[in-house]
Write an enzyme that holds these catalytic residues in place. Structure first.
Site, short mmCIF file in Angstrom:
data_model
loop_
_atom_site.label_atom_id
_atom_site.label_comp_id
_atom_site.label_asym_id
_atom_site.label_seq_id
_atom_site.Cartn_x
_atom_site.Cartn_y
_atom_site.Cartn_z
N HIS A 61 12.36 9.31 30.02
CA HIS A 61 12.39 10.73 29.67
C HIS A 61 13.68 11.39 30.10
O HIS A 61 14.10 12.41 29.55
CB HIS A 61 11.23 11.47 30.35
CG HIS A 61 9.89 10.94 29.98
ND1 HIS A 61 9.44 10.91 28.68
CD2 HIS A 61 8.90 10.40 30.73
CE1 HIS A 61 8.23 10.39 28.65
NE2 HIS A 61 7.88 10.06 29.88
N HIS A 88 17.48 15.30 38.18
CA HIS A 88 17.55 14.73 36.83
C HIS A 88 18.16 15.74 35.86
O HIS A 88 18.47 16.87 36.24
CB HIS A 88 16.15 14.30 36.36
CG HIS A 88 15.22 15.45 36.22
ND1 HIS A 88 14.36 15.85 37.20
CD2 HIS A 88 15.04 16.34 35.20
CE1 HIS A 88 13.68 16.90 36.80
NE2 HIS A 88 14.08 17.23 35.58
N HIS A 90 18.63 17.31 31.60
CA HIS A 90 18.13 17.52 30.24
C HIS A 90 19.35 17.75 29.35
O HIS A 90 20.25 18.51 29.72
CB HIS A 90 17.20 18.73 30.19
CG HIS A 90 15.99 18.57 31.07
ND1 HIS A 90 14.79 18.07 30.60
CD2 HIS A 90 15.80 18.81 32.39
CE1 HIS A 90 13.91 18.02 31.60
NE2 HIS A 90 14.50 18.46 32.70
N HIS A 113 18.24 19.50 37.13
CA HIS A 113 17.10 19.96 37.93
C HIS A 113 17.05 19.23 39.25
O HIS A 113 16.92 18.00 39.27
CB HIS A 113 15.79 19.74 37.18
CG HIS A 113 15.60 20.67 36.02
ND1 HIS A 113 14.75 20.40 34.98
CD2 HIS A 113 16.16 21.89 35.77
CE1 HIS A 113 14.79 21.43 34.13
NE2 HIS A 113 15.65 22.33 34.58
N THR A 197 8.50 21.27 33.31
CA THR A 197 8.82 21.36 31.87
C THR A 197 8.41 20.11 31.11
O THR A 197 8.72 19.98 29.93
CB THR A 197 10.33 21.61 31.66
OG1 THR A 197 11.04 20.45 32.07
CG2 THR A 197 10.80 22.83 32.44
N THR A 198 7.76 19.18 31.80
CA THR A 198 7.23 17.98 31.15
C THR A 198 5.75 17.87 31.50
O THR A 198 5.32 18.40 32.53
CB THR A 198 7.95 16.72 31.66
OG1 THR A 198 7.87 16.68 33.09
CG2 THR A 198 9.40 16.69 31.23
O1 1SD Z 1 10.89 16.66 33.71
C1 1SD Z 1 10.68 16.50 35.07
C2 1SD Z 1 9.92 15.24 35.31
O2 1SD Z 1 10.67 14.14 34.88
C3 1SD Z 1 9.59 15.08 36.74
O3 1SD Z 1 10.76 14.90 37.48
C4 1SD Z 1 8.90 16.32 37.19
C5 1SD Z 1 8.63 16.30 38.66
O4 1SD Z 1 9.03 15.14 39.26
O5 1SD Z 1 9.69 17.47 36.94
C6 1SD Z 1 9.95 17.69 35.63
S1 1SD Z 1 10.90 19.20 35.54
O6 1SD Z 1 9.99 20.34 35.44
O7 1SD Z 1 11.76 19.30 36.70
N1 1SD Z 1 11.77 19.16 34.24
ZN ZN Z 2 13.67 18.83 34.43
#
Ligand code: 1SD
Ligand code: ZN
Length: 279
Positions: A61, A88, A90, A113, A197-198
């Site tokens: 992802h 991570h 996006h 993020h 957001t996932t």
């Molecule tokens: O999209 C991430 C997801 O991959 C995961 O890291 C989660 C928590 O570990 O967070 C979401 S996000 O809301 O930071 N995009």
């Molecule tokens: Zn994220």
């Protein structure tokens, strides 16, 4: 074990994950004229050693950075210290898409993020992920410029190695995440209450978004776009971790699709306010 979800069919997320259609979903558009100045919001900062080599993982992802040393998010009116669980990104197919949050309806090509969880009361991230306002994510939007961002190189230079496999890969030299933040990230930020957001879109995230932006080149963005949608479950099975191995291996795609976009659509703000440290 969770069901599969993808960025093509975001409408379907709420079928498997009820929260995805809740009342405090992320991301949102932030109209910079409508934010509320809040003089009570104190500075926020990351404390700890960001300077060591880190491990990166393509989880199908996004690309996730796992730091070696503990780093904490401190201040910012948060209830206690929050510990970094991962970092991570996006991104999108071109320079006009990629970020999840938008400023005045403008989407930038990358968003970082830094995911943290509340330390007191929770043993680890997965436990805190079930709590109330127990996650805090610091988000930074990146704008495209012609020069490479040299601080991204330790990560960008190993993305090719991560493109087809979720195997952890060591960065090429230390990855100093602090250098990826705008210089005034500690004092110039926005705050609102939202969600992951996932999927599972859990509504327990305290969002902090830097008002300033960082930079990235087109060449560096392309390295993110060339990652593949690796099938983590199939890989684990192929490595002999489950009895379903033979079936899973036969289902593994030799040429998985490109992970060339991984941003969620803007969600309804509903009654929420976005606060700001600056007028
Ligand atoms: O999209 C991430 C997801 O991959 C995961 O890291 C989660 C928590 O570990 O967070 C979401 S996000 O809301 O930071 N995009
Ligand atoms: Zn994220």
């Amino acid at each position: 074990h969770s069901t599969h979800w993808n960025y093509e069919d975001q409408e379907a997320w709420s079928t498997g994950y009820q929260s995805c259609s809740g009342n405090r979903q992320s991301p949102i558009d932030i109209s910079l004229r409508d934010v509320q100045f809040d003089e009570q919001l104190p500075n926020i900062e990351f404390v700890g050693d960001f300077s060591s080599d880190a491990t990166i993982v393509n989880n199908g992802h996004t690309v996730n950075i796992i730091l070696k040393n503990p780093v904490r998010l401190v201040g910012g009116g948060l209830d206690g210290d929050f510990r970094v669980a991962g970092v991570h990104f996006h991104w999108g197919v071109d320079r006009f898409s990629g970020s999840e949050h938008t400023f005045n309806n403008t989407r930038l090509p990358l968003e970082m993020h830094i995911v943290t969880y509340k330390e007191s009361g929770y043993l680890d991230f997965s436990e805190a992920a079930q709590g109330i306002n127990s996650l805090a994510v610091y988000g930074v939007l990146f704008r495209q410029v012609s020069e490479n961002n040299i601080y991204l190189n330790p990560l960008v230079n190993v993305l090719k190695q991560a493109s087809y496999s979720s195997k952890p890969i060591l960065t090429k030299g230390p990855l100093n995440v602090e250098k990826l933040l705008p210089l005034d990230y500690d004092s110039h930020y926005l705050r609102y209450f939202g969600s992951l957001t996932t999927p599972p879109c859990t509504e327990n995230v305290i969002w902090t978004i830097a008002i300033g932006t960082s930079t990235i080149s087109e060449k560096q963005l392309n390295e993110f776009r060339n990652l593949r949608i690796v099938d983590v479950a199939a890989e684990a099975a192929a490595a002999g971790e489950t009895t379903a191995a033979p079936k899973m291996i036969s289902q593994m795609k030799l040429d998985p699709p490109k992970l060339d976009h991984n941003w969620r659509w803007i969600q309804d703000k509903k009654n929420r306010k976005v606060r700001s440290t600056v007028t």
